[in-house]
Design a protein around this motif. Structure first.
Motif, PDB file in Angstrom:
ATOM      1  N   GLN A   5     -21.541  -2.535 -23.811  1.00  0.00           N
ATOM      2  CA  GLN A   5     -20.898  -1.342 -23.363  1.00  0.00           C
ATOM      3  C   GLN A   5     -21.997  -0.151 -22.837  1.00  0.00           C
ATOM      4  O   GLN A   5     -21.748   0.030 -21.681  1.00  0.00           O
ATOM      5  CB  GLN A   5     -20.093  -0.691 -24.345  1.00  0.00           C
ATOM      6  CG  GLN A   5     -19.070   0.625 -23.963  1.00  0.00           C
ATOM      7  CD  GLN A   5     -18.218   0.312 -22.933  1.00  0.00           C
ATOM      8  OE1 GLN A   5     -17.363  -0.786 -23.103  1.00  0.00           O
ATOM      9  NE2 GLN A   5     -18.011   0.816 -21.735  1.00  0.00           N
ATOM     10  N   ASN A   6     -22.906  -0.242 -23.485  1.00  0.00           N
ATOM     11  CA  ASN A   6     -24.045   0.490 -22.848  1.00  0.00           C
ATOM     12  C   ASN A   6     -24.573   0.018 -21.570  1.00  0.00           C
ATOM     13  O   ASN A   6     -24.825   0.930 -20.695  1.00  0.00           O
ATOM     14  CB  ASN A   6     -25.366   0.616 -23.878  1.00  0.00           C
ATOM     15  CG  ASN A   6     -24.966   1.312 -25.304  1.00  0.00           C
ATOM     16  OD1 ASN A   6     -24.132   2.021 -25.328  1.00  0.00           O
ATOM     17  ND2 ASN A   6     -25.988   1.153 -26.231  1.00  0.00           N
ATOM     18  N   ALA A   8     -22.985  -1.739 -19.417  1.00  0.00           N
ATOM     19  CA  ALA A   8     -22.020  -1.453 -18.257  1.00  0.00           C
ATOM     20  C   ALA A   8     -21.980  -0.048 -17.796  1.00  0.00           C
ATOM     21  O   ALA A   8     -22.044   0.277 -16.740  1.00  0.00           O
ATOM     22  CB  ALA A   8     -20.646  -1.790 -19.031  1.00  0.00           C
ATOM     23  N   ASP A   9     -22.054   0.961 -18.862  1.00  0.00           N
ATOM     24  CA  ASP A   9     -22.070   2.388 -18.643  1.00  0.00           C
ATOM     25  C   ASP A   9     -23.344   2.837 -17.736  1.00  0.00           C
ATOM     26  O   ASP A   9     -23.265   3.319 -16.739  1.00  0.00           O
ATOM     27  CB  ASP A   9     -22.213   3.175 -20.012  1.00  0.00           C
ATOM     28  CG  ASP A   9     -20.881   3.225 -20.691  1.00  0.00           C
ATOM     29  OD1 ASP A   9     -20.022   2.881 -20.097  1.00  0.00           O
ATOM     30  OD2 ASP A   9     -20.774   3.675 -21.624  1.00  0.00           O
ATOM     31  N   GLN A  11     -25.004   0.518 -15.539  1.00  0.00           N
ATOM     32  CA  GLN A  11     -24.851   0.223 -14.296  1.00  0.00           C
ATOM     33  C   GLN A  11     -23.745   1.196 -13.403  1.00  0.00           C
ATOM     34  O   GLN A  11     -24.063   1.098 -12.365  1.00  0.00           O
ATOM     35  CB  GLN A  11     -24.217  -1.358 -14.403  1.00  0.00           C
ATOM     36  CG  GLN A  11     -25.132  -2.367 -15.158  1.00  0.00           C
ATOM     37  CD  GLN A  11     -26.412  -2.666 -14.518  1.00  0.00           C
ATOM     38  OE1 GLN A  11     -26.387  -2.234 -13.371  1.00  0.00           O
ATOM     39  NE2 GLN A  11     -27.227  -3.536 -15.011  1.00  0.00           N
ATOM     40  N   LYS A  12     -22.910   1.727 -14.306  1.00  0.00           N
ATOM     41  CA  LYS A  12     -22.067   2.767 -13.091  1.00  0.00           C
ATOM     42  C   LYS A  12     -22.811   3.812 -12.655  1.00  0.00           C
ATOM     43  O   LYS A  12     -22.673   4.334 -11.822  1.00  0.00           O
ATOM     44  CB  LYS A  12     -20.919   3.111 -14.249  1.00  0.00           C
ATOM     45  CG  LYS A  12     -19.642   2.420 -14.020  1.00  0.00           C
ATOM     46  CD  LYS A  12     -18.443   3.065 -14.943  1.00  0.00           C
ATOM     47  CE  LYS A  12     -18.199   2.337 -16.263  1.00  0.00           C
ATOM     48  NZ  LYS A  12     -17.814   2.777 -17.136  1.00  0.00           N
ATOM     49  N   ASN A  13     -23.824   4.111 -13.550  1.00  0.00           N
ATOM     50  CA  ASN A  13     -24.417   5.433 -13.189  1.00  0.00           C
ATOM     51  C   ASN A  13     -25.745   5.077 -12.350  1.00  0.00           C
ATOM     52  O   ASN A  13     -26.321   5.994 -11.827  1.00  0.00           O
ATOM     53  CB  ASN A  13     -24.938   6.351 -14.367  1.00  0.00           C
ATOM     54  CG  ASN A  13     -23.866   6.928 -15.190  1.00  0.00           C
ATOM     55  OD1 ASN A  13     -22.920   7.430 -14.546  1.00  0.00           O
ATOM     56  ND2 ASN A  13     -23.830   6.571 -16.479  1.00  0.00           N
ATOM     57  N   PRO A  15     -27.547   3.577  -8.996  1.00  0.00           N
ATOM     58  CA  PRO A  15     -27.048   3.084  -7.651  1.00  0.00           C
ATOM     59  C   PRO A  15     -27.657   1.783  -7.476  1.00  0.00           C
ATOM     60  O   PRO A  15     -28.598   1.215  -7.753  1.00  0.00           O
ATOM     61  CB  PRO A  15     -27.625   4.179  -6.751  1.00  0.00           C
ATOM     62  CG  PRO A  15     -28.421   4.973  -7.487  1.00  0.00           C
ATOM     63  CD  PRO A  15     -28.203   4.606  -8.860  1.00  0.00           C
ATOM     64  N   SER A  16     -27.054   1.073  -6.403  1.00  0.00           N
ATOM     65  CA  SER A  16     -27.777  -0.516  -6.335  1.00  0.00           C
ATOM     66  C   SER A  16     -29.120  -0.613  -5.785  1.00  0.00           C
ATOM     67  O   SER A  16     -29.695  -1.499  -5.931  1.00  0.00           O
ATOM     68  CB  SER A  16     -26.601  -0.923  -5.249  1.00  0.00           C
ATOM     69  OG  SER A  16     -26.812  -0.405  -4.044  1.00  0.00           O
ATOM     70  N   LYS A 200     -30.644  10.251 -15.203  1.00  0.00           N
ATOM     71  CA  LYS A 200     -29.783  10.700 -14.138  1.00  0.00           C
ATOM     72  C   LYS A 200     -30.520  11.764 -13.112  1.00  0.00           C
ATOM     73  O   LYS A 200     -30.460  11.596 -12.074  1.00  0.00           O
ATOM     74  CB  LYS A 200     -28.536  11.246 -14.478  1.00  0.00           C
ATOM     75  CG  LYS A 200     -27.651  10.161 -15.264  1.00  0.00           C
ATOM     76  CD  LYS A 200     -26.319  11.026 -15.808  1.00  0.00           C
ATOM     77  CE  LYS A 200     -25.399   9.871 -16.711  1.00  0.00           C
ATOM     78  NZ  LYS A 200     -24.546  10.358 -17.494  1.00  0.00           N
TER      79      LYS A 200
END
Ligand SMILES: *Cc1c(COP(=O)(O)O)cnc(C)c1O
Length: 226
Positions: A5-6, A8-9, A11-13, A15-16, A200
């Protein structure tokens, strides 16, 4: 939260265009394999011998990054396989990496570590020293080195203003160096900044590589010998 889960979170934040380096220092191989099973392939360590012993035990398609302060006499442990050394903080170390790279017939990619933290205890070049070094080092003798960019660590603080300021300083230096006539072995392509607490903000400031440990693996256990 689970490691899966960590990741996946994160990866969401992220950018590619930005690479996530999973900082696995002090983590046992089983934990690294959990991240590997989730698709993570880039890992960072801060001690040369720990890095070498994990390289030997774990899958060969892992890309290993050295992110911690490196002593000259430890380079030999990682020279044959290391994908990127983030923490070059002196010309002497750069020359020694070049020597060890030559021995194993490699060109080793590195980043130059810049001291951006307003606190005083961190390793690295000052912005002025970096510019001087890039312009004056005897690059013709450093054929087994490829400088790919810069690395920095911000002050350990919750003060967002200060973190933004420090990341911005590093990004400006990076852009400024990009504009200079650089030696053949020096390219300004990667900017390694941002950790669990501040990645971030680092990404907002233009980071291309974040080094994240705790936010993936949880709190680290106290150091033990490997
Ligand atoms: C440990 C370490 C990190 C990761 O720190 P976390 O706060 O656990 O994300 C990043 N960079 C360097 C150089 C480190 O030593």
């Amino acid at each position: 939260m689970s490691l899966e889960q960590n990741l996946a979170d994160l990866q969401k934040n992220i950018p590619s265009g930005c690479i996530l380096i999973a900082v696995s220092k002090t983590q046992p191989s089983e934990r690294i394999m959990e991240a590997y099973q989730c698709g993570q392939r880039v890992f960072g360590e801060n001690r040369a011998q720990e890095l070498a012993s994990k390289f030997e035990k774990l899958p060969t398609d892992i890309e290993w990054h050295m992110i911690g302060h490196l002593q000259s006499n430890k380079i030999k442990y990682i020279a044959p396989f290391v994908a990127l050394i983030h923490s070059v903080d002196s010309l002497k170390l750069l020359e020694e990496i070049n020597r060890q790279a030559k021995k194993v017939s490699r060109v080793i990619p590195v980043l130059l570590q810049v001291h951006i933290a307003e606190e005083t205890s961190k390793f690295g070049f000052s912005p002025d020293e970096i510019t001087d070094m890039v312009e004056s080092a005897a690059w013709s003798g450093l054929k087994n080195i490829q400088v790919r960019g810069l690395m920095g660590m911000a002050t350990f603080t919750d003060d967002e203003q200060q973190l933004r300021r420090e990341f911005k300083t590093l990004r400006s230096l990076f852009d400024q160096l990009k504009g200079l006539p650089l030696p053949q072995q020096v390219a300004m392509e990667e900017l390694s900044m941002g950790m669990s607490g501040d990645y971030k903000l680092a990404i907002e400031a233009g980071s291309t590589m974040v080094r994240v440990g705790t936010a993936i693996f949880g709190e680290r256990q106290p150091l033990k010998k490997v």
